[in-house]
Motif scaffolding. Structure first.
Motif, mmCIF file in Angstrom:
data_model
loop_
_atom_site.group_PDB
_atom_site.id
_atom_site.type_symbol
_atom_site.label_atom_id
_atom_site.label_comp_id
_atom_site.label_asym_id
_atom_site.label_seq_id
_atom_site.Cartn_x
_atom_site.Cartn_y
_atom_site.Cartn_z
ATOM 1 N N GLY A 57 0.783 -1.220 0.000
ATOM 2 C CA GLY A 57 0.000 0.000 0.000
ATOM 3 C C GLY A 57 0.815 1.270 0.000
ATOM 4 O O GLY A 57 2.051 1.250 -0.011
ATOM 5 N N PRO A 58 0.117 2.410 0.015
ATOM 6 C CA PRO A 58 0.774 3.708 -0.156
ATOM 7 C C PRO A 58 1.702 4.105 0.989
ATOM 8 O O PRO A 58 2.763 4.678 0.747
ATOM 9 C CB PRO A 58 -0.390 4.687 -0.286
ATOM 10 C CG PRO A 58 -1.576 3.989 0.252
ATOM 11 C CD PRO A 58 -1.339 2.525 0.074
ATOM 12 N N THR A 63 7.241 4.960 2.427
ATOM 13 C CA THR A 63 8.329 4.769 3.392
ATOM 14 C C THR A 63 9.540 4.117 2.742
ATOM 15 O O THR A 63 10.668 4.597 2.888
ATOM 16 C CB THR A 63 7.844 3.916 4.589
ATOM 17 O OG1 THR A 63 6.739 4.569 5.206
ATOM 18 C CG2 THR A 63 8.951 3.711 5.603
ATOM 19 N N VAL A 64 9.301 3.029 2.008
ATOM 20 C CA VAL A 64 10.408 2.346 1.328
ATOM 21 C C VAL A 64 11.027 3.279 0.289
ATOM 22 O O VAL A 64 12.254 3.370 0.173
ATOM 23 C CB VAL A 64 9.949 1.012 0.705
ATOM 24 C CG1 VAL A 64 11.013 0.436 -0.219
ATOM 25 C CG2 VAL A 64 9.592 0.014 1.800
ATOM 26 N N HIS A 89 11.206 9.700 -4.483
ATOM 27 C CA HIS A 89 10.875 8.280 -4.366
ATOM 28 C C HIS A 89 9.759 8.050 -3.343
ATOM 29 O O HIS A 89 8.988 7.094 -3.487
ATOM 30 C CB HIS A 89 12.113 7.457 -4.031
ATOM 31 C CG HIS A 89 13.059 7.331 -5.184
ATOM 32 N ND1 HIS A 89 12.730 6.677 -6.354
ATOM 33 C CD2 HIS A 89 14.324 7.783 -5.360
ATOM 34 C CE1 HIS A 89 13.751 6.724 -7.186
ATOM 35 N NE2 HIS A 89 14.731 7.398 -6.607
ATOM 36 N N GLY A 90 9.671 8.914 -2.339
ATOM 37 C CA GLY A 90 8.554 8.807 -1.398
ATOM 38 C C GLY A 90 7.225 9.073 -2.083
ATOM 39 O O GLY A 90 6.253 8.323 -1.913
ATOM 40 N N ILE A 91 7.176 10.119 -2.893
ATOM 41 C CA ILE A 91 5.951 10.439 -3.646
ATOM 42 C C ILE A 91 5.656 9.333 -4.657
ATOM 43 O O ILE A 91 4.496 8.926 -4.830
ATOM 44 C CB ILE A 91 6.070 11.822 -4.319
ATOM 45 C CG1 ILE A 91 6.098 12.920 -3.253
ATOM 46 C CG2 ILE A 91 4.940 12.044 -5.321
ATOM 47 C CD1 ILE A 91 6.522 14.286 -3.777
ATOM 48 N N GLU A 92 6.686 8.836 -5.295
ATOM 49 C CA GLU A 92 6.532 7.732 -6.260
ATOM 50 C C GLU A 92 5.849 6.524 -5.589
ATOM 51 O O GLU A 92 4.864 5.986 -6.109
ATOM 52 C CB GLU A 92 7.914 7.346 -6.782
ATOM 53 C CG GLU A 92 7.975 6.144 -7.683
ATOM 54 C CD GLU A 92 9.409 5.751 -8.002
ATOM 55 O OE1 GLU A 92 9.596 5.095 -9.032
ATOM 56 O OE2 GLU A 92 10.353 6.064 -7.231
ATOM 57 N N GLY A 93 6.358 6.109 -4.433
ATOM 58 C CA GLY A 93 5.770 4.974 -3.719
ATOM 59 C C GLY A 93 4.358 5.253 -3.234
ATOM 60 O O GLY A 93 3.482 4.385 -3.296
ATOM 61 N N VAL A 95 2.089 7.418 -4.539
ATOM 62 C CA VAL A 95 1.145 7.483 -5.663
ATOM 63 C C VAL A 95 0.899 6.093 -6.251
ATOM 64 O O VAL A 95 -0.254 5.731 -6.531
ATOM 65 C CB VAL A 95 1.638 8.477 -6.744
ATOM 66 C CG1 VAL A 95 0.806 8.389 -8.002
ATOM 67 C CG2 VAL A 95 1.632 9.892 -6.182
ATOM 68 N N VAL A 96 1.949 5.310 -6.420
ATOM 69 C CA VAL A 96 1.762 3.955 -6.954
ATOM 70 C C VAL A 96 0.876 3.143 -6.011
ATOM 71 O O VAL A 96 -0.041 2.444 -6.455
ATOM 72 C CB VAL A 96 3.121 3.258 -7.194
ATOM 73 C CG1 VAL A 96 2.949 1.774 -7.463
ATOM 74 C CG2 VAL A 96 3.855 3.926 -8.355
#
Length: 168
Positions: A57-58, A63-64, A89-93, A95-96
């Motif tokens: 999840g988001p 976090t990762v 990368h935080g926003i990337e994780g 949003v995905v």
């Protein structure tokens, strides 16, 4: 459910998330292609971020993404990028992870991974342009696009197996 069970579940999820940070950092450092022209590198961190976001999840994806990006830049000697990577990368994780619940199936997953890749590429275009000028931002687009696409392809093919293990 009692409080003890919920605390155990939260601790288990936190532990799993931190283990995924560690695994993503290690895999990204092993499979590393330096790009001297852009002062960066191509690695597999996006695969770890994508797998986490799709499976857990988001919140965990963010976090990762944030911690992995920050730690990798610190270890790689790219301290000027650490805080950019934390955000990108935080926003990337995030949003995905958010979009994964809305776009189901393989076609939806492919779309979500493409969106995640575009977020990362756009973020590094911005950070490269801010640090070194717009020409360097433009030069970095192909390498960042390759990194994101490799991460998306790895995730696309491994998500059913690894994602299933992570969701247990």
């Amino acid at each position: 459910m009692n409080d003890s069970f919920m605390s155990h579940q939260k601790l288990r999820r936190l532990t799993l998330t931190m283990m995924l940070v560690a695994v993503t950092v290690v895999i990204s450092r092993i499979f590393l292609i330096p790009i001297p022209l852009t002062r960066g590198n191509v690695n597999l961190c996006d695969a770890g971020i994508f797998l986490t976001a799709l499976s857990l999840g988001p919140r965990e994806g963010a976090t990762v993404g944030a911690l992995t990006g920050f730690i990798l830049d610190l270890l790689s000697g790219y301290a000027q990028y650490m805080f950019f990577s934390l955000a990108i990368h935080g926003i990337e994780g995030l949003v995905v992870g958010l979009l994964a619940a809305k776009f189901l199936g393989k076609a939806g997953q492919a779309l979500v991974l493409c969106i995640g890749t575009l977020i990362m590429v756009s973020g590094y275009f911005g950070s490269d342009s801010l640090l070194y000028g717009i020409s360097m931002g433009l030069i970095g687009i192909p390498a960042n696009l390759i990194q994101g696409m490799v991460g998306a392809i790895v995730t696309f093919f491994l998500n059913d197996k690894i994602g299933g293990l992570l969701r247990r």
